[in-house]
Design a protein around this motif. Sequence first.
Motif, short mmCIF file in Angstrom:
data_model
loop_
_atom_site.label_atom_id
_atom_site.label_comp_id
_atom_site.label_asym_id
_atom_site.label_seq_id
_atom_site.Cartn_x
_atom_site.Cartn_y
_atom_site.Cartn_z
N VAL A 267 -7.20 -0.67 -0.48
CA VAL A 267 -7.47 0.00 0.79
C VAL A 267 -8.64 0.95 0.70
O VAL A 267 -8.95 1.65 1.65
CB VAL A 267 -6.24 0.78 1.32
N ALA B 97 0.81 -1.22 0.00
CA ALA B 97 0.00 0.00 0.00
C ALA B 97 0.84 1.26 0.00
O ALA B 97 0.45 2.28 0.55
CB ALA B 97 -0.94 0.01 1.20
N SER C 120 -3.97 3.54 5.58
CA SER C 120 -5.12 4.44 5.48
C SER C 120 -5.05 5.30 4.23
O SER C 120 -3.99 5.53 3.67
CB SER C 120 -5.17 5.38 6.71
N LEU C 121 -6.23 5.75 3.82
CA LEU C 121 -6.36 6.71 2.73
C LEU C 121 -6.78 8.04 3.34
O LEU C 121 -7.73 8.11 4.11
CB LEU C 121 -7.42 6.24 1.74
N TYR C 122 -6.05 9.11 3.03
CA TYR C 122 -6.33 10.43 3.58
C TYR C 122 -6.69 11.41 2.48
O TYR C 122 -6.13 11.36 1.37
CB TYR C 122 -5.10 10.99 4.33
N LEU D 248 -0.08 5.66 -4.28
CA LEU D 248 -1.47 6.05 -4.50
C LEU D 248 -1.84 5.88 -5.97
O LEU D 248 -1.07 6.27 -6.83
CB LEU D 248 -1.65 7.51 -4.13
N PRO D 249 -3.02 5.36 -6.29
CA PRO D 249 -3.91 4.78 -5.29
C PRO D 249 -3.68 3.29 -5.20
O PRO D 249 -3.37 2.67 -6.20
CB PRO D 249 -5.29 5.08 -5.82
N THR E 21 -2.17 7.77 0.40
CA THR E 21 -2.26 6.59 1.25
C THR E 21 -0.94 6.38 1.96
O THR E 21 0.13 6.72 1.44
CB THR E 21 -2.59 5.32 0.45
#
Length: 427
Positions: free
Chosen positions: A28, A20, A416-418, A23-24, A412
Amino acid sequence: MPRLTQHLPGTGSPAQTLLAQTLPYLGVLGLGALLISGCGGKDTGVGGTSGDGGTTASTTTCELALASAGDVTNDPKCLAIVDILAGMEVEWNWEGDSSYPDYNGVISTPAVGDVDGDGTPEVVFTTMAGGYYSYPGLLIVLDGVTGDEELMIDAVGDSDYVSGSSGVALADLDNDGVVEIVVTTSSSSVAAFHADGELVWSSADRADDLTLWTAPAIADLDGDGLAEVAAGRAIFGSNGAYRESSTLDGWGGISYSSIIADLDGDGISEVISGNHAFHLDGTVFFDSSKSVADGMAAVGDFDDDGQGEIVLSSWVYGTVTMLDTDGSVVWTTTISPPASKKSAGGGGPPAIADFNGDGRLEIAVYGGQSVFMLDESGDIEWEFPITDEFAYLGGLTGFDFDDDGNIEVVVTDAGSLYVLSGTMEVW
């Protein structure tokens, strides 16, 4: 058709933690991050370094805190982290191909475009097994509306494979109205496919010029109406025939990647490969390899002179550098410690946009354990901590989700994705 599993090493590699990092990462998208920003200013000791010796700037660092959806700080010094589950609905996610269920790791940024001409965009990406980014993988095409898999390619001809960490480029190379999908292969060549899986062409191997994780770039470099493909230091014609390579050794950061831009505004594009740029015939446009660390590049007109400046992010040295059109250094800013036995360095591909709506360009970059926003002078406007225990090399992008004229930063980390406000204000 060759079976990819014959080419994988034993399982349990620690490289699987790379899943992970950029991005993207589609896997996730279902992981909502209920995280907000607590706030506290501190002197980071990190600042812009210009030609006159540089300065050390005091920047704002925001700390993470657990919270429920919608519970955000209203301190204007800190940026809001928008809970993706509160403001966005996950429409679909892809968890793997039925024939190769273990090949569900996506390390390179997907491309989006209508590759089959049905009026609906597709999502196109390469995928690998676990963290085996230097091994063969799959090319996947998904319906952009439903997420249904439309195409899976696991081989290039009879003896080659799609690289599991290749970037993807989409274009109508030969101007026939049909879009080609261009990737790199396990043999360090470039291949083009149609949306029905047909192999259009596969180039000669160019291991000295590109790698398994090179991201191809496409443009009409000679103005003949047909597109060329730049991959690392090599240029290929619309039919895959090798054209030329740069005469220099720069390799575009860690991936032999290159981008295409008309730097001097003369109507003819150049190929930028890290700390040097070259013409279609391989001759040098500028060479900054003796004065600046190699890195991943982005281009923008920061001084409104109609010519492009180059922003380089060096993963090895943890620096961001701006070069003028001629390759001269404008400034260098350190964003993380250089790579060593105790540090992995840090610095992913930079993203350039007017993130705060002030009419000027800013630079967002993933560096080490934080995301940084830099202004046109190299000063750090804000820093946001993230969790990355392996690669220190994530990508990010920007999009105006709420139509307020300001670009949000999407990134990411390891879990987590922000979505971060470019203005450091709560939505």
